[in-house]
Design a protein around this motif. Structure first.
Motif, PDB file in Angstrom:
ATOM      1  N   MET A   1      -8.555 -36.863 -36.397  1.00  3.73           N
ATOM      2  CA  MET A   1      -9.081 -36.161 -37.542  1.00  3.73           C
ATOM      3  C   MET A   1     -10.347 -35.430 -37.103  1.00  3.73           C
ATOM      4  O   MET A   1     -11.241 -36.019 -36.513  1.00  3.73           O
ATOM      5  CB  MET A   1      -9.396 -37.183 -38.652  1.00  3.73           C
ATOM      6  N   LYS A   2     -10.437 -34.156 -37.404  1.00  4.31           N
ATOM      7  CA  LYS A   2     -11.605 -33.363 -37.070  1.00  4.31           C
ATOM      8  C   LYS A   2     -12.147 -32.716 -38.345  1.00  4.31           C
ATOM      9  O   LYS A   2     -11.416 -32.043 -39.061  1.00  4.31           O
ATOM     10  CB  LYS A   2     -11.264 -32.295 -36.036  1.00  4.31           C
ATOM     11  N   ILE A   3     -13.439 -32.948 -38.610  1.00  2.00           N
ATOM     12  CA  ILE A   3     -14.064 -32.446 -39.824  1.00  2.00           C
ATOM     13  C   ILE A   3     -15.320 -31.684 -39.443  1.00  2.00           C
ATOM     14  O   ILE A   3     -16.156 -32.187 -38.682  1.00  2.00           O
ATOM     15  CB  ILE A   3     -14.443 -33.613 -40.760  1.00  2.00           C
ATOM     16  N   LYS A   4     -15.448 -30.475 -39.942  1.00  2.00           N
ATOM     17  CA  LYS A   4     -16.671 -29.718 -39.701  1.00  2.00           C
ATOM     18  C   LYS A   4     -17.783 -30.308 -40.571  1.00  2.00           C
ATOM     19  O   LYS A   4     -17.597 -30.529 -41.763  1.00  2.00           O
ATOM     20  CB  LYS A   4     -16.485 -28.241 -40.039  1.00  2.00           C
ATOM     21  N   SER A   5     -18.930 -30.553 -39.950  1.00  2.00           N
ATOM     22  CA  SER A   5     -20.032 -31.176 -40.668  1.00  2.00           C
ATOM     23  C   SER A   5     -21.362 -30.648 -40.145  1.00  2.00           C
ATOM     24  O   SER A   5     -21.407 -29.973 -39.122  1.00  2.00           O
ATOM     25  CB  SER A   5     -19.956 -32.696 -40.494  1.00  2.00           C
ATOM     26  N   ILE A   6     -22.418 -30.976 -40.845  1.00  3.14           N
ATOM     27  CA  ILE A   6     -23.770 -30.579 -40.443  1.00  3.14           C
ATOM     28  C   ILE A   6     -24.582 -31.850 -40.252  1.00  3.14           C
ATOM     29  O   ILE A   6     -24.560 -32.756 -41.094  1.00  3.14           O
ATOM     30  CB  ILE A   6     -24.421 -29.677 -41.500  1.00  3.14           C
ATOM     31  N   CYS A   7     -25.320 -31.910 -39.157  1.00  3.09           N
ATOM     32  CA  CYS A   7     -26.121 -33.078 -38.818  1.00  3.09           C
ATOM     33  C   CYS A   7     -27.231 -33.275 -39.858  1.00  3.09           C
ATOM     34  O   CYS A   7     -27.945 -32.337 -40.199  1.00  3.09           O
ATOM     35  CB  CYS A   7     -26.723 -32.905 -37.427  1.00  3.09           C
ATOM     36  N   ASP A   8     -27.371 -34.503 -40.359  1.00  4.93           N
ATOM     37  CA  ASP A   8     -28.404 -34.815 -41.351  1.00  4.93           C
ATOM     38  C   ASP A   8     -29.809 -34.779 -40.744  1.00  4.93           C
ATOM     39  O   ASP A   8     -30.779 -34.579 -41.462  1.00  4.93           O
ATOM     40  CB  ASP A   8     -28.155 -36.188 -41.974  1.00  4.93           C
ATOM     41  N   TYR A   9     -29.907 -34.981 -39.433  1.00  6.76           N
ATOM     42  CA  TYR A   9     -31.227 -35.027 -38.814  1.00  6.76           C
ATOM     43  C   TYR A   9     -31.684 -33.651 -38.337  1.00  6.76           C
ATOM     44  O   TYR A   9     -32.734 -33.168 -38.734  1.00  6.76           O
ATOM     45  CB  TYR A   9     -31.247 -36.019 -37.649  1.00  6.76           C
ATOM     46  N   ALA A  13     -24.512 -27.705 -36.635  1.00  7.80           N
ATOM     47  CA  ALA A  13     -23.105 -27.840 -37.011  1.00  7.80           C
ATOM     48  C   ALA A  13     -22.371 -28.575 -35.893  1.00  7.80           C
ATOM     49  O   ALA A  13     -22.631 -28.359 -34.713  1.00  7.80           O
ATOM     50  CB  ALA A  13     -22.489 -26.477 -37.240  1.00  7.80           C
ATOM     51  N   PHE A  14     -21.454 -29.476 -36.274  1.00  9.57           N
ATOM     52  CA  PHE A  14     -20.675 -30.214 -35.288  1.00  9.57           C
ATOM     53  C   PHE A  14     -19.347 -30.617 -35.896  1.00  9.57           C
ATOM     54  O   PHE A  14     -19.132 -30.500 -37.101  1.00  9.57           O
ATOM     55  CB  PHE A  14     -21.447 -31.456 -34.791  1.00  9.57           C
ATOM     56  N   ILE A  15     -18.437 -31.074 -35.057  1.00  9.57           N
ATOM     57  CA  ILE A  15     -17.137 -31.529 -35.523  1.00  9.57           C
ATOM     58  C   ILE A  15     -17.148 -33.053 -35.492  1.00  9.57           C
ATOM     59  O   ILE A  15     -17.280 -33.671 -34.427  1.00  9.57           O
ATOM     60  CB  ILE A  15     -15.997 -30.966 -34.650  1.00  9.57           C
ATOM     61  N   ALA A  16     -17.016 -33.659 -36.673  1.00  7.78           N
ATOM     62  CA  ALA A  16     -17.041 -35.114 -36.807  1.00  7.78           C
ATOM     63  C   ALA A  16     -15.649 -35.683 -36.608  1.00  7.78           C
ATOM     64  O   ALA A  16     -14.657 -35.053 -36.955  1.00  7.78           O
ATOM     65  CB  ALA A  16     -17.569 -35.495 -38.175  1.00  7.78           C
ATOM     66  N   ARG A  17     -15.585 -36.862 -36.038  1.00 11.57           N
ATOM     67  CA  ARG A  17     -14.301 -37.521 -35.816  1.00 11.57           C
ATOM     68  C   ARG A  17     -13.901 -38.391 -37.003  1.00 11.57           C
ATOM     69  O   ARG A  17     -12.733 -38.730 -37.170  1.00 11.57           O
ATOM     70  CB  ARG A  17     -14.361 -38.367 -34.556  1.00 11.57           C
ATOM     71  N   THR A  18     -14.894 -38.809 -37.806  1.00 16.67           N
ATOM     72  CA  THR A  18     -14.598 -39.619 -38.989  1.00 16.67           C
ATOM     73  C   THR A  18     -15.300 -38.994 -40.196  1.00 16.67           C
ATOM     74  O   THR A  18     -16.160 -38.126 -40.058  1.00 16.67           O
ATOM     75  CB  THR A  18     -15.085 -41.075 -38.824  1.00 16.67           C
ATOM     76  N   VAL A  20     -17.362 -40.516 -42.183  1.00 14.57           N
ATOM     77  CA  VAL A  20     -18.673 -41.099 -42.424  1.00 14.57           C
ATOM     78  C   VAL A  20     -19.725 -40.687 -41.393  1.00 14.57           C
ATOM     79  O   VAL A  20     -20.884 -41.068 -41.504  1.00 14.57           O
ATOM     80  CB  VAL A  20     -18.590 -42.646 -42.474  1.00 14.57           C
ATOM     81  N   THR A  21     -19.352 -39.887 -40.403  1.00 10.98           N
ATOM     82  CA  THR A  21     -20.292 -39.446 -39.383  1.00 10.98           C
ATOM     83  C   THR A  21     -21.311 -38.502 -39.998  1.00 10.98           C
ATOM     84  O   THR A  21     -20.951 -37.525 -40.648  1.00 10.98           O
ATOM     85  CB  THR A  21     -19.553 -38.735 -38.223  1.00 10.98           C
ATOM     86  N   LYS A  22     -22.595 -38.804 -39.806  1.00 11.05           N
ATOM     87  CA  LYS A  22     -23.653 -38.007 -40.410  1.00 11.05           C
ATOM     88  C   LYS A  22     -24.483 -37.240 -39.390  1.00 11.05           C
ATOM     89  O   LYS A  22     -25.176 -36.306 -39.743  1.00 11.05           O
ATOM     90  CB  LYS A  22     -24.570 -38.902 -41.234  1.00 11.05           C
ATOM     91  N   CYS A  23     -24.434 -37.648 -38.123  1.00  8.09           N
ATOM     92  CA  CYS A  23     -25.256 -37.017 -37.092  1.00  8.09           C
ATOM     93  C   CYS A  23     -24.385 -36.495 -35.958  1.00  8.09           C
ATOM     94  O   CYS A  23     -23.313 -37.016 -35.683  1.00  8.09           O
ATOM     95  CB  CYS A  23     -26.275 -38.014 -36.557  1.00  8.09           C
TER      96      CYS A  23
END
Length: 84
Positions: A1-9, A13-18, A20-23
């Protein structure tokens, strides 16, 4: 599973594997954890300080201090700062 996300810290921009990944990296995750813990301690300290200030003000208001205008003289023993 690949989800586009933004690091909270760091905001990168990064691609999260789960879901719940926040960073974006382990370094950002550790720094974000330290920042959250620091912010929690600061908030707790401020809450304790506010509560102690309120208690101090209530204690001062509850005590019946005499008025200096009503006294003819002031001795060291009758001064509130030296009462024990």
């Amino acid at each position: 599973m690949k989800i586009k996300s933004i690091c909270d810290y760091c905001g990168a921009a990064f691609i999260a594997r789960t879901t719940v990944t926040k960073c974006c990296s382990d370094i950002c995750a550790k720094r974000y954890y330290k920042k959250r813990k620091r912010d929690q301690k600061i908030a707790q300290s401020q809450l304790i300080t506010e509560n102690s200030n309120e208690k101090l003000i209530d204690r001062i208001n509850d005590q019946s201090y005499f008025s200096l205008k009503t006294l003819d003289y002031l001795s060291v023993r009758s001064c509130p700062a030296f009462k024990m």
